[in-house]
Scaffold this active site. Structure first.
Site, PDB file in Angstrom:
ATOM      1  N   GLU A 133       0.311   3.556   1.952  1.00 17.27           N
ATOM      2  CA  GLU A 133       0.287   4.084   3.317  1.00 17.27           C
ATOM      3  C   GLU A 133       1.627   3.899   4.039  1.00 17.27           C
ATOM      4  O   GLU A 133       1.892   4.551   5.041  1.00 17.27           O
ATOM      5  CB  GLU A 133      -0.874   3.459   4.113  1.00 17.27           C
ATOM      6  CG  GLU A 133      -2.198   3.700   3.397  1.00 17.27           C
ATOM      7  CD  GLU A 133      -3.443   3.367   4.203  1.00 17.27           C
ATOM      8  OE1 GLU A 133      -3.392   3.336   5.434  1.00 17.27           O
ATOM      9  OE2 GLU A 133      -4.497   3.148   3.554  1.00 17.27           O
ATOM     10  N   LYS A 171       2.386  -3.302   7.220  1.00 18.34           N
ATOM     11  CA  LYS A 171       2.654  -3.477   5.778  1.00 18.34           C
ATOM     12  C   LYS A 171       4.097  -3.048   5.460  1.00 18.34           C
ATOM     13  O   LYS A 171       4.787  -3.693   4.671  1.00 18.34           O
ATOM     14  CB  LYS A 171       1.655  -2.673   4.928  1.00 18.34           C
ATOM     15  CG  LYS A 171       0.228  -3.183   4.953  1.00 18.34           C
ATOM     16  CD  LYS A 171       0.048  -4.570   4.346  1.00 18.34           C
ATOM     17  CE  LYS A 171       0.220  -4.612   2.852  1.00 18.34           C
ATOM     18  NZ  LYS A 171      -0.157  -5.958   2.309  1.00 18.34           N
ATOM     19  N   THR A 215       0.823  -1.210   0.000  1.00 20.99           N
ATOM     20  CA  THR A 215       0.000   0.000   0.000  1.00 20.99           C
ATOM     21  C   THR A 215       0.859   1.263   0.000  1.00 20.99           C
ATOM     22  O   THR A 215       2.008   1.241   0.458  1.00 20.99           O
ATOM     23  CB  THR A 215      -0.893  -0.004   1.266  1.00 20.99           C
ATOM     24  OG1 THR A 215      -1.472   1.279   1.455  1.00 20.99           O
ATOM     25  CG2 THR A 215      -0.090  -0.318   2.524  1.00 20.99           C
TER      26      THR A 215
HETATM   27  P1  NAD Z   1      -9.483  -7.484   2.170  1.00 20.08           P
HETATM   28  O1  NAD Z   1      -9.464  -7.214   3.643  1.00 20.08           O
HETATM   29  O2  NAD Z   1     -10.712  -7.218   1.385  1.00 20.08           O
HETATM   30  O3  NAD Z   1      -9.100  -9.013   1.905  1.00 20.08           O
HETATM   31  C1  NAD Z   1      -8.082  -9.673   2.589  1.00 20.08           C
HETATM   32  C2  NAD Z   1      -8.221 -11.157   2.315  1.00 20.08           C
HETATM   33  O4  NAD Z   1      -7.158 -11.840   2.996  1.00 20.08           O
HETATM   34  C3  NAD Z   1      -9.531 -11.774   2.833  1.00 20.08           C
HETATM   35  O5  NAD Z   1     -10.087 -12.623   1.865  1.00 20.08           O
HETATM   36  C4  NAD Z   1      -9.108 -12.545   4.068  1.00 20.08           C
HETATM   37  O6  NAD Z   1      -9.931 -13.674   4.320  1.00 20.08           O
HETATM   38  C5  NAD Z   1      -7.698 -12.962   3.690  1.00 20.08           C
HETATM   39  N1  NAD Z   1      -6.859 -13.201   4.877  1.00 20.08           N
HETATM   40  C6  NAD Z   1      -6.707 -12.376   5.956  1.00 20.08           C
HETATM   41  N2  NAD Z   1      -5.898 -12.948   6.863  1.00 20.08           N
HETATM   42  C7  NAD Z   1      -5.501 -14.142   6.331  1.00 20.08           C
HETATM   43  C8  NAD Z   1      -4.649 -15.181   6.786  1.00 20.08           C
HETATM   44  N3  NAD Z   1      -4.043 -15.104   7.982  1.00 20.08           N
HETATM   45  N4  NAD Z   1      -4.465 -16.263   5.985  1.00 20.08           N
HETATM   46  C9  NAD Z   1      -5.078 -16.351   4.783  1.00 20.08           C
HETATM   47  N5  NAD Z   1      -5.918 -15.405   4.306  1.00 20.08           N
HETATM   48  C10 NAD Z   1      -6.121 -14.305   5.075  1.00 20.08           C
HETATM   49  O7  NAD Z   1      -8.235  -6.675   1.611  1.00 20.08           O
HETATM   50  P2  NAD Z   1      -8.070  -5.896   0.213  1.00 20.08           P
HETATM   51  O8  NAD Z   1      -8.588  -4.536   0.369  1.00 20.08           O
HETATM   52  O9  NAD Z   1      -8.547  -6.754  -0.889  1.00 20.08           O
HETATM   53  O10 NAD Z   1      -6.477  -5.795   0.162  1.00 20.08           O
HETATM   54  C11 NAD Z   1      -5.686  -6.836  -0.412  1.00 20.08           C
HETATM   55  C12 NAD Z   1      -4.222  -6.457  -0.328  1.00 20.08           C
HETATM   56  O11 NAD Z   1      -3.990  -5.241  -1.030  1.00 20.08           O
HETATM   57  C13 NAD Z   1      -3.728  -6.232   1.099  1.00 20.08           C
HETATM   58  O12 NAD Z   1      -2.435  -6.769   1.214  1.00 20.08           O
HETATM   59  C14 NAD Z   1      -3.714  -4.723   1.251  1.00 20.08           C
HETATM   60  O13 NAD Z   1      -2.728  -4.315   2.166  1.00 20.08           O
HETATM   61  C15 NAD Z   1      -3.367  -4.300  -0.165  1.00 20.08           C
HETATM   62  N6  NAD Z   1      -3.876  -2.967  -0.563  1.00 20.08           N
HETATM   63  C16 NAD Z   1      -5.193  -2.643  -0.371  1.00 20.08           C
HETATM   64  C17 NAD Z   1      -5.657  -1.389  -0.798  1.00 20.08           C
HETATM   65  C18 NAD Z   1      -7.113  -0.998  -0.642  1.00 20.08           C
HETATM   66  O14 NAD Z   1      -7.469   0.137  -0.936  1.00 20.08           O
HETATM   67  N7  NAD Z   1      -8.001  -1.890  -0.236  1.00 20.08           N
HETATM   68  C19 NAD Z   1      -4.775  -0.488  -1.382  1.00 20.08           C
HETATM   69  C20 NAD Z   1      -3.439  -0.866  -1.562  1.00 20.08           C
HETATM   70  C21 NAD Z   1      -3.005  -2.107  -1.153  1.00 20.08           C
HETATM   71  P1  TYD Z   2     -10.694   4.053   4.444  1.00 25.19           P
HETATM   72  O1  TYD Z   2     -11.642   3.619   3.385  1.00 25.19           O
HETATM   73  O2  TYD Z   2     -10.751   3.410   5.788  1.00 25.19           O
HETATM   74  O3  TYD Z   2      -9.225   3.921   3.822  1.00 25.19           O
HETATM   75  P2  TYD Z   2      -7.785   4.433   4.404  1.00 25.19           P
HETATM   76  O4  TYD Z   2      -7.952   4.954   5.767  1.00 25.19           O
HETATM   77  O5  TYD Z   2      -6.973   3.182   4.376  1.00 25.19           O
HETATM   78  O6  TYD Z   2      -7.334   5.473   3.441  1.00 25.19           O
HETATM   79  O7  TYD Z   2     -10.869   5.607   4.661  1.00 25.19           O
HETATM   80  C1  TYD Z   2     -10.748   6.528   3.602  1.00 25.19           C
HETATM   81  C2  TYD Z   2     -10.868   7.931   4.180  1.00 25.19           C
HETATM   82  O8  TYD Z   2     -12.209   8.113   4.676  1.00 25.19           O
HETATM   83  C3  TYD Z   2      -9.953   8.168   5.367  1.00 25.19           C
HETATM   84  O9  TYD Z   2      -9.482   9.518   5.320  1.00 25.19           O
HETATM   85  C4  TYD Z   2     -10.846   7.976   6.576  1.00 25.19           C
HETATM   86  C5  TYD Z   2     -12.206   8.438   6.079  1.00 25.19           C
HETATM   87  N1  TYD Z   2     -13.379   7.744   6.686  1.00 25.19           N
HETATM   88  C6  TYD Z   2     -14.427   8.490   7.247  1.00 25.19           C
HETATM   89  O10 TYD Z   2     -14.404   9.732   7.257  1.00 25.19           O
HETATM   90  N2  TYD Z   2     -15.488   7.814   7.785  1.00 25.19           N
HETATM   91  C7  TYD Z   2     -15.552   6.461   7.825  1.00 25.19           C
HETATM   92  O11 TYD Z   2     -16.551   5.887   8.362  1.00 25.19           O
HETATM   93  C8  TYD Z   2     -14.477   5.704   7.223  1.00 25.19           C
HETATM   94  C9  TYD Z   2     -14.511   4.200   7.225  1.00 25.19           C
HETATM   95  C10 TYD Z   2     -13.419   6.402   6.656  1.00 25.19           C
END
Ligand code: NAD
Ligand code: TYD
Length: 350
Positions: free
Chosen positions: A133, A160, A131
């Site tokens: 972040e 991460k 990420t």
């Molecule tokens: P998510 O929370 O939707 O999914 C995570 C998945 O991992 C789930 O299916 C969960 O069951 C599985 N999981 C969790 N713990 C586990 C374990 N111990 N063993 C096996 N499986 C396990 O997450 P996401 O939003 O799809 O993110 C996926 C990846 O991308 C993560 O590594 C996250 O850090 C990265 N990422 C996410 C975002 C975002 O905006 N969501 C952005 C950049 C990077």
């Molecule tokens: P989020 O979707 O949790 O992603 P991240 O914190 O990983 O960027 O949040 C996106 C932005 O929205 C973040 O600035 C926090 C804000 N936020 C709210 O204001 N209210 C909420 O209920 C949530 C979940 C997030």
């Protein structure tokens, strides 16, 4: 023919990556390993679950014995590692879960790759999905590049960042072939409604308050999830060993502006009077240590591998809203049971 292990493939981004791989590479065997936490949902993959090149393995990346057994049995060529605890608010409540899955779980996978992959690791790749972040928080100016110093500020981003460091350490120390991508905030179908966009869509549907943290002035750079999946595919094919690639949407939005846009779209889709959804906006106590701004410079990925986002944000957001409105069963299912407890604990005290 390649054997690709995708961890976390039942989650939000993972399910889009699994679908892309299963459809695009009929000659590859795609293994989706997921422990199905609250965030994992096999319904995300219902449309491809019967494809002959798709295999689901319910397993925890913390279970070293099982992970070793799988590497020994299948001799995977590529690991796309997405499994993680992914929500910042949960990491503030319970940091240890994040250290276990995100750090220890990643090291378990690295150890298995190191142990079972034949040296000199010909044709092998460990691709760690991370990420933006990890880079910390920006002021009003500037963008994160691949050389920005790490400065994680939440337990999620610290875990991460730690996993990224381990992946690089295994590259430098043991010569493991790796790539890392650091992506900005994703949005789109199948995202669990703990994150901003799906949580607000669900609350608007049910006419519940929209909890804006602080003044709503934090900025995020939003990318449609399928564009992220395409970038992962491209990096898997063409990324250089040992390199890092930033992925982002060139699409910065202040939370409050994004929320107002979402309210407008939803009023229209739900046939409500303009302004009804906006009236649900409620300013609540800020998130502890809330990062002000994330924004990615994705020019390396664009110039070296030719990737760019395909969707305009307004279009992507409408598609996303449509998906949630058309998949009410999915939304009802994931917001029943434990979700209600989570919601009460996170939001009722605020
Ligand atoms: P998510 O929370 O939707 O999914 C995570 C998945 O991992 C789930 O299916 C969960 O069951 C599985 N999981 C969790 N713990 C586990 C374990 N111990 N063993 C096996 N499986 C396990 O997450 P996401 O939003 O799809 O993110 C996926 C990846 O991308 C993560 O590594 C996250 O850090 C990265 N990422 C996410 C975002 C975002 O905006 N969501 C952005 C950049 C990077
Ligand atoms: P989020 O979707 O949790 O992603 P991240 O914190 O990983 O960027 O949040 C996106 C932005 O929205 C973040 O600035 C926090 C804000 N936020 C709210 O204001 N209210 C909420 O209920 C949530 C979940 C997030």
């Amino acid at each position: 023919m390649k054997k690709v292990l995708i961890t976390g493939g039942a989650g939000f981004i993972g399910s889009h990556v699994v679908r892309l791989m299963v459809k695009k590479y009929p000659d590859f065997q795609i293994f989706n390993l997921d422990s199905l936490t609250y965030a994992g949902n096999l319904a995300n993959l219902a449309d491809i679950e019967n494809q002959p090149n798709y295999h689901f393995i319910k397993a925890d990346i913390l279970d070293m014995e099982v992970i070793n057994g799988l590497f020994e049995k299948h001799d995977f060529d590529v690991v796309l590692h997405l499994a993680a605890e992914s929500h910042v608010d949960r990491s503030i409540t319970n940091p240890l879960d994040f250290i276990y899955t995100n750090v220890v779980g990643t090291v378990n996978l690295l150890n298995a790759a190191r142990k079972f992959w034949q040296r000199p690791f010909e044709g092998k790749l460990f691709f760690h999905i991370s990420t933006d972040e990890v880079y910390g928080s920006l002021g009003q100016e500037g963008l994160f590049t691949e050389t920005t110093a790490y400065d994680p500020r939440s337990p999620y981003s610290a875990s991460k960042a730690s996993s990224d460091h381990f992946v690089r350490a295994y590259h430098h120390t043991y010569g493991l072939p790796i790539v890392i991508s650091n992506c900005s905030n994703n949005y789109g179908p199948n995202q669990f409604p703990e994150k901003l966009i799906p949580l607000f869509i669900n609350n608007i549907i049910h006419m519940k308050p929209l909890p804006v943290y602080g003044k709503g002035e934090n900025v995020r750079d939003w990318l449609y999830v399928e564009d992220h999946a395409r970038a992962i595919d491209l990096i898997m094919q063409k990324g250089k060993n040992g390199e890092t690639y930033n992925i982002g949407g060139h699409n910065e939005w202040k939370n409050i502006d994004l929320i107002r846009l979402m309210c407008k779209i939803m009023d229209k889709k739900l046939g409500r009077e303009p302004g009804i959804s906006e009236s649900l906006i409620t300013y609540v106590k800020d998130r502890a240590g809330h990062d002000l701004r994330y924004a990615i410079d994705a020019s390396k990925l664009q110039s070296e591998l030719g990737w760019k986002p395909s969707l305009q944000f307004e279009e992507g957001l409408e598609k996303t809203v449509d998906w949630y409105l058309n998949n009410n069963d999915w939304l009802e299912h994931v917001t029943s049971g434990q979700y209600q407890n989570y919601y009460r604990e996170q939001y009722e005290k605020r």
